[in-house]
Design an enzyme around this catalytic site. Structure first.
Site, PDB file in Angstrom:
ATOM      1  N   ASP A  67       1.124  -1.769  -0.024  1.00  0.00           N
ATOM      2  CA  ASP A  67       0.099  -0.050  -0.082  1.00  0.00           C
ATOM      3  C   ASP A  67       1.130   1.151  -0.556  1.00  0.00           C
ATOM      4  O   ASP A  67       1.484   1.059   0.597  1.00  0.00           O
ATOM      5  CB  ASP A  67      -0.618  -0.297   1.418  1.00  0.00           C
ATOM      6  CG  ASP A  67      -0.196  -0.192   2.305  1.00  0.00           C
ATOM      7  OD1 ASP A  67       0.412   0.421   2.914  1.00  0.00           O
ATOM      8  OD2 ASP A  67      -0.249  -0.993   3.285  1.00  0.00           O
ATOM      9  N   ASP A 136      -8.587  -2.427  13.513  1.00  0.00           N
ATOM     10  CA  ASP A 136     -10.775  -2.790  12.812  1.00  0.00           C
ATOM     11  C   ASP A 136     -10.472  -3.585  12.349  1.00  0.00           C
ATOM     12  O   ASP A 136     -11.603  -3.805  11.472  1.00  0.00           O
ATOM     13  CB  ASP A 136     -11.143  -1.108  12.735  1.00  0.00           C
ATOM     14  CG  ASP A 136     -10.485  -0.873  10.848  1.00  0.00           C
ATOM     15  OD1 ASP A 136      -8.592  -1.601  10.875  1.00  0.00           O
ATOM     16  OD2 ASP A 136     -10.819   0.068  10.332  1.00  0.00           O
ATOM     17  N   HIS A 138      -8.324  -4.122   9.708  1.00  0.00           N
ATOM     18  CA  HIS A 138      -8.313  -3.999   8.153  1.00  0.00           C
ATOM     19  C   HIS A 138      -6.941  -4.952   8.264  1.00  0.00           C
ATOM     20  O   HIS A 138      -5.168  -5.262   8.555  1.00  0.00           O
ATOM     21  CB  HIS A 138      -7.722  -2.656   7.884  1.00  0.00           C
ATOM     22  CG  HIS A 138      -7.015  -1.530   7.984  1.00  0.00           C
ATOM     23  ND1 HIS A 138      -6.765  -0.637   9.254  1.00  0.00           N
ATOM     24  CD2 HIS A 138      -5.335  -1.705   8.602  1.00  0.00           C
ATOM     25  CE1 HIS A 138      -5.583  -0.359   9.685  1.00  0.00           C
ATOM     26  NE2 HIS A 138      -4.926  -1.316   8.962  1.00  0.00           N
ATOM     27  N   GLU A 143     -10.018  -1.249   4.770  1.00  0.00           N
ATOM     28  CA  GLU A 143     -11.064  -0.461   5.414  1.00  0.00           C
ATOM     29  C   GLU A 143     -12.549  -2.151   5.741  1.00  0.00           C
ATOM     30  O   GLU A 143     -13.033  -2.823   4.796  1.00  0.00           O
ATOM     31  CB  GLU A 143     -11.223   0.630   5.760  1.00  0.00           C
ATOM     32  CG  GLU A 143     -10.132   1.311   5.881  1.00  0.00           C
ATOM     33  CD  GLU A 143      -9.040   1.991   7.211  1.00  0.00           C
ATOM     34  OE1 GLU A 143      -9.588   0.790   8.079  1.00  0.00           O
ATOM     35  OE2 GLU A 143      -9.076   2.254   7.092  1.00  0.00           O
TER      36      GLU A 143
END
Length: 260
Positions: A67, A136, A138, A143
């Site tokens: 990323d 969370d 991800h 996400e």
């Protein structure tokens, strides 16, 4: 999915490094997918030690960074590519020409994402992908709500992820709103995925990804579908797992030839 519970991050790093080293001894020109961040730094430290002290050779390795922040200039200290060079690739002799990240400065972002996925295919695919996981759930920067079949693309960061990164950028306002990230489908194409998670703050996320349903609410749960996924945890990150004793027993009973 194999879940391995170890006492601490040092032992996690040593076991993951054993896997990387075995791959490089077998295939010196291996293709690695390397995430960035605190979860993987102990591994990078251990691999760097092996390079310096034991001569572990990374000279033919190709690296794909999963990323990159949108709009950061190439030399920005918190760009994923720059962070990886600082933490690892620059210390073990991997040429910058052999490191590829999504191009967050491209004028045509969809085309840049397609080019990145094509570069992975042209390299023969990723042999070993190493990632952390967000609080969370991800994976990369996929996400919650991400398509489980997604390819490399642009994503908006949720506020929790931006807050988690704020200290690195000198404040929340400096954290980019968007990233380019390998999709979950892109990650699943890797031949072997190792996910590293440590600390009590990851315990619920680990339970969700390993023992919950496969769901876009917890993107990392997609690894349950992978043919060769390994989750390496310390005791704190494993503290909410219902099947922790089973995972420990299974790892203890592994035959020597099985490896990770």
């Amino acid at each position: 999915m194999e879940v391995v519970i170890l006492p601490d991050s040092k032992q996690i790093a040593a076991l993951a490094a054993d896997t990387v080293e075995a791959l490089l001894r077998r295939r010196p020109d291996a293709v690695l997918g390397l995430g960035t961040g605190p979860s993987v730094r102990p591994l990078f430290d251990e691999l760097t030690r092996r390079h310096v002290e034991d001569g572990l050779d990374f000279g033919q390795v190709t690296v794909f960074v999963p990323d990159e922040y949108l709009g950061l200039p190439a030399g920005h200290p918190e760009s994923s590519r720059h962070s990886l060079a600082r933490d690892f690739t620059g210390s073990v002799g991997i040429s910058p020409a052999n490191v590829r990240a999504p191009d967050g400065t491209a004028a045509n972002i969809p085309a840049a994402c397609r080019d990145y996925d094509e570069a992975i295919r042209a390299a023969g695919g990723v042999d070993l992908q190493i990632l952390g996981v967000g609080t969370d759930g991800h994976l990369g920067f996929n996400e919650p709500g991400s398509s489980l079949a997604s390819r490399t693309r642009i994503k908006s960061l949720v506020e929790q992820t931006r807050r988690d990164s704020a200290r690195l950028f000198g404040g929340l306002s400096e954290v980019p709103q968007h990233v380019l990230t390998q999709g979950l489908g892109t990650i699943l194409d890797a031949r072997h995925v190792i996910l590293l998670a440590t600390g009590a703050q990851k315990a619920q996320t680990v339970r969700d990804l390993a023992e919950g349903p496969v769901t876009a609410i917890c993107p990392a749960s997609v690894l349950q579908l992978h043919r060769h996924a390994t989750v390496l945890l310390d005791e704190a990150a494993a503290s909410s797992l219902r099947l922790a004793d089973y995972y420990r027993h299974s790892y203890e009973m592994k035959l020597p030839w099985q490896g990770l």
